[in-house]
Design a protein around this motif. Structure first.
Motif, PDB file in Angstrom:
ATOM      1  N   VAL A 278       0.851  -1.185   0.000  1.00 41.50           N
ATOM      2  CA  VAL A 278       0.000   0.000   0.000  1.00 41.50           C
ATOM      3  C   VAL A 278       0.885   1.231   0.000  1.00 41.50           C
ATOM      4  N   VAL A 279       0.640   2.140  -0.929  1.00 44.18           N
ATOM      5  CA  VAL A 279       1.369   3.403  -0.975  1.00 44.18           C
ATOM      6  C   VAL A 279       0.365   4.522  -0.777  1.00 44.18           C
ATOM      7  N   VAL A 280       0.491   5.236   0.333  1.00 47.13           N
ATOM      8  CA  VAL A 280      -0.354   6.394   0.596  1.00 47.13           C
ATOM      9  C   VAL A 280       0.342   7.619   0.004  1.00 47.13           C
ATOM     10  N   GLY A 281      -0.388   8.376  -0.793  1.00 48.99           N
ATOM     11  CA  GLY A 281       0.250   9.434  -1.566  1.00 48.99           C
ATOM     12  C   GLY A 281       0.767   8.894  -2.884  1.00 48.99           C
TER      13      GLY A 281
ATOM     14  N   VAL B  32      -8.653  -1.908   2.371  1.00 44.47           N
ATOM     15  CA  VAL B  32      -7.412  -2.690   2.230  1.00 44.47           C
ATOM     16  C   VAL B  32      -7.568  -4.036   2.917  1.00 44.47           C
ATOM     17  N   ARG B  33      -8.103  -4.028   4.125  1.00 47.18           N
ATOM     18  CA  ARG B  33      -8.281  -5.267   4.885  1.00 47.18           C
ATOM     19  C   ARG B  33      -9.120  -6.276   4.116  1.00 47.18           C
ATOM     20  N   ALA B  34     -10.114  -5.781   3.387  1.00 47.77           N
ATOM     21  CA  ALA B  34     -10.998  -6.669   2.635  1.00 47.77           C
ATOM     22  C   ALA B  34     -10.291  -7.317   1.446  1.00 47.77           C
ATOM     23  N   ARG B  35      -9.188  -6.716   0.998  1.00 47.56           N
ATOM     24  CA  ARG B  35      -8.501  -7.230  -0.198  1.00 47.56           C
ATOM     25  C   ARG B  35      -7.354  -8.177   0.135  1.00 47.56           C
ATOM     26  N   GLY B  36      -6.839  -8.119   1.362  1.00 50.25           N
ATOM     27  CA  GLY B  36      -5.730  -8.981   1.723  1.00 50.25           C
ATOM     28  C   GLY B  36      -4.991  -8.449   2.926  1.00 50.25           C
ATOM     29  N   VAL B  37      -3.765  -8.926   3.118  1.00 53.92           N
ATOM     30  CA  VAL B  37      -2.943  -8.525   4.259  1.00 53.92           C
ATOM     31  C   VAL B  37      -1.764  -7.695   3.754  1.00 53.92           C
ATOM     32  N   PRO B  38      -1.669  -6.437   4.159  1.00 49.70           N
ATOM     33  CA  PRO B  38      -0.530  -5.633   3.706  1.00 49.70           C
ATOM     34  C   PRO B  38       0.746  -6.023   4.440  1.00 49.70           C
ATOM     35  N   THR B  39       1.794  -6.302   3.685  1.00 52.40           N
ATOM     36  CA  THR B  39       3.106  -6.525   4.287  1.00 52.40           C
ATOM     37  C   THR B  39       4.038  -5.341   4.040  1.00 52.40           C
ATOM     38  N   LEU B  40       3.557  -4.352   3.293  1.00 50.84           N
ATOM     39  CA  LEU B  40       4.255  -3.074   3.159  1.00 50.84           C
ATOM     40  C   LEU B  40       3.223  -1.967   3.091  1.00 50.84           C
ATOM     41  N   VAL B  41       3.339  -1.005   3.992  1.00 52.12           N
ATOM     42  CA  VAL B  41       2.550   0.224   3.930  1.00 52.12           C
ATOM     43  C   VAL B  41       3.551   1.363   3.896  1.00 52.12           C
ATOM     44  N   PHE B  42       3.525   2.134   2.814  1.00 46.74           N
ATOM     45  CA  PHE B  42       4.496   3.215   2.632  1.00 46.74           C
ATOM     46  C   PHE B  42       3.741   4.536   2.562  1.00 46.74           C
ATOM     47  N   ASP B  43       3.996   5.393   3.537  1.00 47.37           N
ATOM     48  CA  ASP B  43       3.403   6.728   3.561  1.00 47.37           C
ATOM     49  C   ASP B  43       4.341   7.691   2.841  1.00 47.37           C
ATOM     50  N   ALA B  44       3.941   8.105   1.634  1.00 47.64           N
ATOM     51  CA  ALA B  44       4.785   8.978   0.810  1.00 47.64           C
ATOM     52  C   ALA B  44       4.203  10.390   0.739  1.00 47.64           C
TER      53      ALA B  44
END
Length: 247
Positions: A25-28, A76-88
């Motif tokens: 997941v990339v925020v921004g 996001v939770r409904a689609r799977g398990v995030p193993t990377l969340v990057f706040d950009a």
């Protein structure tokens, strides 16, 4: 317990129930560095899905609106398990606000906006996304900080709002990492300094002779740093070369 706190708690309970799909997941994700990170992650094919979140995405995520952050985390939770969340994400200038050269230029609205985007928003991302990380697998939450947020490295002064809000972000990362370690010992929460990147954020302030990276180069360096991180690095502050930055 508030409604938003209850949502975060329920997300934590269900985080490992979303199946085996792994997400980045990339925020921004619509920004210069964020867009480059999304492209690089999709090229690597290390994740089942790479999600770019932001104000113009679906679902929309606005750092100034906690309800939108909670809704995005639920999606996001409904689609799977995030193993990377990057706040950009980040704010340096805009809407008539420029980095201050002197205390004479301090403005409460500027200070409040910088803290809202650079510290409070990322803190709310941690609140809603850290509970989604897997409990027993390696996972990373990374947020873009800045070397000018280092108190120990501040010898030039100026840029009050940006420096102070990024210093606050660093403390939030450090504090969240302590709590994260208790329930997710393999997870990592770090602040990263990307260097000077050729984006709209830094363009007005790039000095002659300063090393300026293309967004794709910056993204590659940041992802290389993330790949080398271990649980013992959680709560730390690194630059794009993987070198520690003073607090």
């Amino acid at each position: 317990m508030s409604h938003s706190a209850g949502e975060a708690a329920r997300a934590e309970v269900r985080a490992d129930e979303a199946g085996g799909r792994t997400l980045a997941v990339v925020v921004g994700g619509g920004g210069g560095v964020g867009g480059a990170l999304v492209a690089a992650l999709r090229d690597r094919a290390a994740y089942d899905e790479v999600l770019a979140l932001g104000r113009r995405g679906s679902p929309a995520l606005d750092l100034l609106d906690e309800a939108s952050i909670a809704a995005a985390a639920a999606a996001v939770r409904a689609r799977g398990v995030p193993t990377l969340v990057f706040d950009a994400t980040g704010f340096l200038h805009g809407d008539g606000m420029e980095p201050e050269k002197s205390w004479r230029e301090l403005d409460p609205a500027h200070l409040a906006h910088a803290f809202a985007i650079n510290a409070i928003g990322p803190a709310l991302l941690m609140k809603h996304f850290l509970p989604l990380l897997p409990r027993e697998r390696r996972a990373v939450f990374a947020t873009l900080s800045a070397r000018v947020g280092s108190i120990g490295d501040n010898r030039l002064g100026g840029w009050y709002a940006y420096r102070a809000s990024k210093a606050a972000l660093n403390q939030l990362v450090r504090t969240a990492a302590v709590e994260l370690r208790r329930g997710r010992p393999q997870a990592i929460c770090v602040a990263l300094h990307p260097g000077t990147v050729d984006t709209g954020l830094s363009a007005p302030f790039a000095k002659s002779g300063l090393q300026v990276q293309a967004p794709a180069e910056a993204a590659a360096r940041l992802l290389a740093v993330i790949e080398r991180l271990g649980p013992g690095d959680s709560g730390e502050f690194f630059d794009h070369r993987g070198e520690p930055v003073p607090w």
